[in-house]
Design a protein around this motif. Structure first.
Motif, mmCIF file in Angstrom:
data_model
loop_
_atom_site.group_PDB
_atom_site.id
_atom_site.type_symbol
_atom_site.label_atom_id
_atom_site.label_comp_id
_atom_site.label_asym_id
_atom_site.label_seq_id
_atom_site.Cartn_x
_atom_site.Cartn_y
_atom_site.Cartn_z
ATOM 1 N N VAL A 1 0.838 -1.197 0.000
ATOM 2 C CA VAL A 1 0.000 0.000 0.000
ATOM 3 C C VAL A 1 0.879 1.255 0.000
ATOM 4 O O VAL A 1 0.645 2.191 -0.774
ATOM 5 C CB VAL A 1 -0.951 -0.017 1.216
ATOM 6 C CG1 VAL A 1 -1.598 1.336 1.443
ATOM 7 C CG2 VAL A 1 -2.011 -1.096 1.037
ATOM 8 N N MET B 1 2.628 1.736 -3.442
ATOM 9 C CA MET B 1 1.715 2.160 -4.501
ATOM 10 C C MET B 1 1.285 3.611 -4.310
ATOM 11 O O MET B 1 1.244 4.389 -5.268
ATOM 12 C CB MET B 1 0.509 1.218 -4.571
ATOM 13 C CG MET B 1 0.885 -0.172 -5.073
ATOM 14 S SD MET B 1 -0.521 -1.298 -5.109
ATOM 15 C CE MET B 1 -1.280 -0.800 -6.648
ATOM 16 N N ALA B 2 0.974 3.990 -3.086
ATOM 17 C CA ALA B 2 0.590 5.384 -2.814
ATOM 18 C C ALA B 2 1.772 6.311 -3.059
ATOM 19 O O ALA B 2 1.621 7.391 -3.644
ATOM 20 C CB ALA B 2 0.088 5.521 -1.383
ATOM 21 N N ASN C 1 -7.280 -3.017 4.641
ATOM 22 C CA ASN C 1 -6.795 -3.399 3.318
ATOM 23 C C ASN C 1 -7.329 -4.779 2.928
ATOM 24 O O ASN C 1 -6.655 -5.783 3.055
ATOM 25 C CB ASN C 1 -5.264 -3.398 3.294
ATOM 26 C CG ASN C 1 -4.729 -3.687 1.918
ATOM 27 O OD1 ASN C 1 -5.383 -3.431 0.916
ATOM 28 N ND2 ASN C 1 -3.531 -4.234 1.867
ATOM 29 N N ILE D 1 -5.957 1.885 -1.941
ATOM 30 C CA ILE D 1 -5.043 2.847 -2.560
ATOM 31 C C ILE D 1 -5.787 4.114 -2.959
ATOM 32 O O ILE D 1 -5.295 5.229 -2.749
ATOM 33 C CB ILE D 1 -4.342 2.233 -3.800
ATOM 34 C CG1 ILE D 1 -3.464 1.053 -3.389
ATOM 35 C CG2 ILE D 1 -3.519 3.282 -4.543
ATOM 36 C CD1 ILE D 1 -2.390 1.392 -2.407
ATOM 37 N N THR E 1 -4.699 7.530 -1.201
ATOM 38 C CA THR E 1 -4.075 8.558 -2.030
ATOM 39 C C THR E 1 -4.794 9.897 -1.876
ATOM 40 O O THR E 1 -4.158 10.945 -1.766
ATOM 41 C CB THR E 1 -4.050 8.109 -3.507
ATOM 42 O OG1 THR E 1 -3.345 6.872 -3.593
ATOM 43 C CG2 THR E 1 -3.365 9.126 -4.387
#
Length: 195
Positions: free
Chosen positions: A24, A27-28, A169, A176, A180
């Motif tokens: 996580v 990706m963020a 999650n 995400i 974000t």
């Protein structure tokens, strides 16, 4: 120790091992252009881990020498292995980017919060016990490693209440997306919501 400027932000991802906090966070971070500050550890790498990408894997002697030279902001021992974040790494990356992220357990998150106060935003990434057990098995963790990780589960989950934000999650894409948007509110990058 580096003195953070007002707009400099340290995002600390925490939560139970196996909840996907590193996935996580990565990706963020990629989405928002925020770089990771890696921890140093004396722990051997897991099968899929890469030195310089997941951690800086160093020997016990190298770790002790860095401690002696006062290079670490924080040092903790978990399950017989040492972990630490170097002050210079945080300083260099903040000067370059204005914001960084780290993936730490609750002890490391607490230390950074005490050091940097409101400039630290703690994000707990969590999942239920059964989901985490399944993920640990899928990634090939040994029964002994799973037992060791799960021995910290309740404490890591309890720490969720201390964090500024918490994200369950279960569905990675959904996590995400929500995360974000939340992090962007600190960065003021004004990402467009095209929904």
């Amino acid at each position: 120790m580096y003195e953070l400027k007002d707009k400099e932000t340290i995002f600390v991802f925490t939560g139970p091992n196996g909840a996907g906090r590193r996935t996580v966070a990565d990706m963020a971070g990629n989405t928002l252009g925020v770089k990771q500050v890696l921890s140093y550890t004396t722990r051997p790498p897991r099968p899929a881990e890469v030195n310089g990408q997941d951690y800086h894997f160093i020997s016990g002697e190298q770790f002790v020498e860095a401690v002696r030279r006062n290079e670490f902001l924080e040092v903790i021992e978990i399950d017989g292995y040492m972990y630490g974040i170097k002050d210079k790494d945080v300083e260099d990356m903040l000067r370059e980017n204005g914001a960084v992220y780290l993936v730490l357990n609750r002890h490391g998150a607490d230390i950074l919060k005490r050091l940097y106060g409101d400039n630290v935003v703690r994000i707990c990434v969590y999942a239920d016990r059964e989901t985490i057990l399944e993920r640990q098995k899928e990634r090939g963790d040994s029964a002994l490693m799973i037992e060791r990780y799960m021995s910290h589960f309740d404490e890591e989950m309890a720490y969720r209440a201390e964090c500024e934000h918490a994200f369950e999650n279960i569905d990675l894409a959904h996590t995400i997306f929500d995360l974000t948007k939340t992090l962007d509110s600190y960065l003021n990058r004004n990402l467009l919501d095209l929904d």
